[in-house]
Design a protein around this motif. Structure first.
Motif, PDB file in Angstrom:
ATOM      1  N   UNK A 276       1.025  -1.204   0.021  1.00 54.37           N
ATOM      2  CA  UNK A 276      -0.071  -0.039  -0.172  1.00 54.37           C
ATOM      3  C   UNK A 276       0.960   1.380  -0.021  1.00 54.37           C
ATOM      4  N   UNK A 277       0.455   2.366  -0.246  1.00 55.72           N
ATOM      5  CA  UNK A 277       1.083   3.400  -0.407  1.00 55.72           C
ATOM      6  C   UNK A 277       1.555   4.064   0.875  1.00 55.72           C
ATOM      7  N   UNK A 278       2.793   4.444   1.078  1.00 58.78           N
ATOM      8  CA  UNK A 278       3.189   5.072   2.314  1.00 58.78           C
ATOM      9  C   UNK A 278       2.399   6.448   2.380  1.00 58.78           C
ATOM     10  N   UNK A 279       2.496   6.961   1.541  1.00 54.49           N
ATOM     11  CA  UNK A 279       1.850   8.315   1.387  1.00 54.49           C
ATOM     12  C   UNK A 279       0.756   8.395   0.527  1.00 54.49           C
ATOM     13  N   UNK A 280      -0.146   8.946   1.146  1.00 54.05           N
ATOM     14  CA  UNK A 280      -1.623   8.804   0.512  1.00 54.05           C
ATOM     15  C   UNK A 280      -1.736   9.782  -0.897  1.00 54.05           C
ATOM     16  N   UNK A 281      -0.935  10.707  -1.046  1.00 49.70           N
ATOM     17  CA  UNK A 281      -0.945  11.426  -2.174  1.00 49.70           C
ATOM     18  C   UNK A 281       0.584  11.740  -2.672  1.00 49.70           C
ATOM     19  N   UNK A 282       1.431  10.855  -3.215  1.00 52.20           N
ATOM     20  CA  UNK A 282       2.792  10.962  -3.628  1.00 52.20           C
ATOM     21  C   UNK A 282       3.070  12.497  -4.162  1.00 52.20           C
ATOM     22  N   UNK A 283       2.237  13.071  -4.802  1.00 52.33           N
ATOM     23  CA  UNK A 283       2.654  14.375  -5.282  1.00 52.33           C
ATOM     24  C   UNK A 283       2.723  15.481  -4.241  1.00 52.33           C
ATOM     25  N   UNK A 284       1.721  15.411  -3.235  1.00 50.57           N
ATOM     26  CA  UNK A 284       1.625  16.266  -1.996  1.00 50.57           C
ATOM     27  C   UNK A 284       2.823  15.984  -1.136  1.00 50.57           C
ATOM     28  N   UNK A 285       3.267  14.665  -0.860  1.00 52.02           N
ATOM     29  CA  UNK A 285       4.401  14.142  -0.138  1.00 52.02           C
ATOM     30  C   UNK A 285       5.680  14.643  -0.746  1.00 52.02           C
ATOM     31  N   UNK A 286       5.773  14.669  -2.086  1.00 48.04           N
ATOM     32  CA  UNK A 286       7.076  15.134  -2.417  1.00 48.04           C
ATOM     33  C   UNK A 286       7.202  16.674  -2.433  1.00 48.04           C
ATOM     34  N   UNK A 287       6.096  17.216  -2.659  1.00 49.82           N
ATOM     35  CA  UNK A 287       6.015  18.819  -2.425  1.00 49.82           C
ATOM     36  C   UNK A 287       6.380  19.120  -1.158  1.00 49.82           C
ATOM     37  N   UNK A 288       5.930  18.388  -0.153  1.00 48.46           N
ATOM     38  CA  UNK A 288       6.099  18.704   1.400  1.00 48.46           C
ATOM     39  C   UNK A 288       7.807  18.242   1.636  1.00 48.46           C
ATOM     40  N   UNK A 289       8.188  17.323   1.004  1.00 47.83           N
ATOM     41  CA  UNK A 289       9.631  16.977   1.349  1.00 47.83           C
ATOM     42  C   UNK A 289      10.491  18.095   0.561  1.00 47.83           C
ATOM     43  N   UNK A 290      10.282  18.574  -0.697  1.00 46.74           N
ATOM     44  CA  UNK A 290      11.131  19.577  -1.181  1.00 46.74           C
ATOM     45  C   UNK A 290      11.032  20.983  -0.452  1.00 46.74           C
ATOM     46  N   UNK A 291       9.795  21.299   0.334  1.00 42.37           N
ATOM     47  CA  UNK A 291       9.555  22.627   1.141  1.00 42.37           C
ATOM     48  C   UNK A 291      10.584  22.381   2.374  1.00 42.37           C
ATOM     49  N   UNK A 292      10.368  20.872   2.987  1.00 43.12           N
ATOM     50  CA  UNK A 292      11.119  20.970   4.255  1.00 43.12           C
ATOM     51  C   UNK A 292      12.749  20.943   3.773  1.00 43.12           C
TER      52      UNK A 292
END
Length: 187
Positions: free
Chosen positions: A34-50
């Motif tokens: 199952x996906x670790x992140x519900x929305x991969x694009x939002x997760x990637x965006x959040x990681x980039x921001x952090x």
């Protein structure tokens, strides 16, 4: 008697088979995945921001000298001592880059006279070798002071390259910024 009934049921199931083929490993793994992140694009965006915020915090720490937020290669009392020891002295390595630019410009203007051209080249090589010698001498004396203060085991890996890069760089361009003035050697 309940035990006899259970045993008979199990025997009946075994005789009939399980009713379906054994699933392949690939099928079982894909069913459990199952996906670790519900929305991969939002997760990637959040990681980039952090990461962007972390880099900005580190950059600000490098400019201000705040060691709490510096990257790991610049943290610690030994690295601070190395930086302060290097920043307190004036080295020939600081003048190697501006000197090389001046030698290139001079060689462009005086390229018609071979005697002057060879003198310029000799002067450039003299500056480079003097800067290398000064760097090696400085690193030797700094190593001696660091091992006296912190011990040889605490010197860490990569201190030679760290020191040489800092010695050979212009004082204005050094990062983390120098926090001591020339002549203020650490104790």
């Amino acid at each position: 008697m309940a035990r006899k009934d259970d045993h008979e049921e199990l025997a009946a199931e075994a005789a009939a088979g399980k009713g379906h083929p054994t699933p392949k490993r690939k099928e079982r793994e894909s069913a459990q995945r199952r996906a670790l992140i519900a929305d991969p694009k939002a997760g990637a965006k959040e990681r980039r921001q952090r990461l962007k915020e972390q880099r900005a915090k580190e950059q600000q720490a490098m400019l201000s000298g705040d060691e709490r937020h510096m990257p790991a290669e610049h943290k610690g009392p030994v690295r601070r001592y190395l930086r302060d020891s290097i920043d307190a002295r004036t080295s020939l390595g600081e003048f190697a880059l501006p000197g090389s630019i001046l030698f290139v410009i001079a060689s462009l203007f005086f390229n018609t006279n071979p005697n002057v051209g060879s003198l310029i080249i000799f002067g450039f090589y003299a500056l480079v070798f003097a800067a290398i010698g000064d760097t090696l001498w400085a690193m030797r004396s700094i190593k001696k002071r660091v091992t006296e203060k912190f011990g040889a085991e605490n010197l860490g890996r990569g201190w030679r390259l760290y020191s040489a890069a800092r010695i050979m760089n212009l004082r204005r361009l050094r990062v983390p910024r120098p926090v001591v003035k020339r002549g203020e050697y650490p104790v």
